[in-house]
Design a protein around this motif. Sequence first.
Motif, PDB file in Angstrom:
ATOM      1  N   VAL A   1       0.833  -1.210   0.000  1.00  0.00           N
ATOM      2  CA  VAL A   1       0.000   0.000   0.000  1.00  0.00           C
ATOM      3  C   VAL A   1       0.867   1.260   0.000  1.00  0.00           C
ATOM      4  O   VAL A   1       0.563   2.248  -0.670  1.00  0.00           O
ATOM      5  N   GLN A   2       1.968   1.206   0.757  1.00  0.00           N
ATOM      6  CA  GLN A   2       2.832   2.383   0.887  1.00  0.00           C
ATOM      7  C   GLN A   2       3.833   2.517  -0.254  1.00  0.00           C
ATOM      8  O   GLN A   2       4.513   3.531  -0.359  1.00  0.00           O
ATOM      9  N   GLY A   3       3.985   1.472  -1.078  1.00  0.00           N
ATOM     10  CA  GLY A   3       4.923   1.549  -2.190  1.00  0.00           C
ATOM     11  C   GLY A   3       6.384   1.407  -1.773  1.00  0.00           C
ATOM     12  O   GLY A   3       7.271   2.002  -2.395  1.00  0.00           O
ATOM     13  N   VAL A   4       6.607   0.671  -0.691  1.00  0.00           N
ATOM     14  CA  VAL A   4       7.986   0.395  -0.267  1.00  0.00           C
ATOM     15  C   VAL A   4       8.149  -1.118  -0.111  1.00  0.00           C
ATOM     16  O   VAL A   4       7.191  -1.869  -0.217  1.00  0.00           O
ATOM     17  N   SER A   5       9.377  -1.561   0.144  1.00  0.00           N
ATOM     18  CA  SER A   5       9.613  -2.996   0.290  1.00  0.00           C
ATOM     19  C   SER A   5       9.210  -3.475   1.691  1.00  0.00           C
ATOM     20  O   SER A   5       9.148  -2.674   2.631  1.00  0.00           O
ATOM     21  N   ARG A   6       8.933  -4.771   1.809  1.00  0.00           N
ATOM     22  CA  ARG A   6       8.567  -5.332   3.112  1.00  0.00           C
ATOM     23  C   ARG A   6       9.698  -5.143   4.112  1.00  0.00           C
ATOM     24  O   ARG A   6       9.465  -4.879   5.290  1.00  0.00           O
ATOM     25  N   ASN A   7      10.927  -5.262   3.640  1.00  0.00           N
ATOM     26  CA  ASN A   7      12.080  -5.093   4.530  1.00  0.00           C
ATOM     27  C   ASN A   7      12.133  -3.688   5.107  1.00  0.00           C
ATOM     28  O   ASN A   7      12.572  -3.495   6.246  1.00  0.00           O
ATOM     29  N   THR A   8      11.701  -2.724   4.320  1.00  0.00           N
ATOM     30  CA  THR A   8      11.687  -1.339   4.811  1.00  0.00           C
ATOM     31  C   THR A   8      10.669  -1.199   5.934  1.00  0.00           C
ATOM     32  O   THR A   8      10.951  -0.560   6.956  1.00  0.00           O
ATOM     33  N   ILE A   9       9.485  -1.778   5.765  1.00  0.00           N
ATOM     34  CA  ILE A   9       8.479  -1.726   6.831  1.00  0.00           C
ATOM     35  C   ILE A   9       9.023  -2.400   8.087  1.00  0.00           C
ATOM     36  O   ILE A   9       8.891  -1.881   9.202  1.00  0.00           O
ATOM     37  N   ASN A  10       9.659  -3.550   7.918  1.00  0.00           N
ATOM     38  CA  ASN A  10      10.225  -4.255   9.065  1.00  0.00           C
ATOM     39  C   ASN A  10      11.302  -3.409   9.748  1.00  0.00           C
ATOM     40  O   ASN A  10      11.349  -3.325  10.978  1.00  0.00           O
ATOM     41  N   SER A  11      12.136  -2.773   8.959  1.00  0.00           N
ATOM     42  CA  SER A  11      13.198  -1.935   9.519  1.00  0.00           C
ATOM     43  C   SER A  11      12.632  -0.742  10.278  1.00  0.00           C
ATOM     44  O   SER A  11      13.180  -0.345  11.314  1.00  0.00           O
ATOM     45  N   ILE A  12      11.544  -0.192   9.782  1.00  0.00           N
ATOM     46  CA  ILE A  12      10.892   0.916  10.490  1.00  0.00           C
ATOM     47  C   ILE A  12      10.312   0.423  11.809  1.00  0.00           C
ATOM     48  O   ILE A  12      10.492   1.049  12.859  1.00  0.00           O
ATOM     49  N   GLU A  13       9.648  -0.713  11.771  1.00  0.00           N
ATOM     50  CA  GLU A  13       8.983  -1.232  12.982  1.00  0.00           C
ATOM     51  C   GLU A  13       9.981  -1.540  14.097  1.00  0.00           C
ATOM     52  O   GLU A  13       9.701  -1.288  15.267  1.00  0.00           O
TER      53      GLU A  13
END
Lengths: 66, 139
Positions: free
Chosen positions: A22-34
Amino acid sequence: MHNRIRELRKARGLTQADLAEVQGVSRNTINSIEVGRYVPSLPLALKLARFFGKPVEEVFDDRSDA
Amino acid sequence: MTAPTPERSHPAPGRQRPTIVPLVGVALGVAMLLVSWLAADAPGIGLAMLAIMLSYAAVMRYGQRFESVQLLSHDPPLDERHALIQQRALAAAYFAVLGVALIGFFWEIARGAPGAFTLICFVGGLTHMIATVILRRRS
């Protein structure tokens, strides 16, 4: 920087991959943010906050005692 | 009350297939073969380099389940975090090459014969200064 991304994502029943798509980024980026390893840019932080319907200050907190 | 779920903007970046970096890898391998074969009459070395570059291109094209491969194979980068990692990796490579070039430069100066390392240091240093000035004016 602390954030509530994981809590808000799970409350919506979304996986990291769903949120990434939905955000247009990679899953790894979401994980890194979390996990706090990566601090998103202002546009991405605002986009995430808007997605969850929260002010950005409620989603991200840079105070160390938070 | 929860915010409405927006429409999906576009496919997740990790699912995109890279084309440019693998193609450049193949092209470089072919160039290495041609140069070593035609200029140095050493086709064996050229074939070995072509095989290495073909393997590299295959990993870049088909190894997308690994984030490191995604980082190396996508140009432009998939998202802002990938762009930041690529910038930092580029800076690390710059300092590694700079270190070797400086050692080579001082070796050449000690021998009294400026050569390739002297040129590399000159071009690298000048580019760094010019880029700093230009980027400062743009930012």
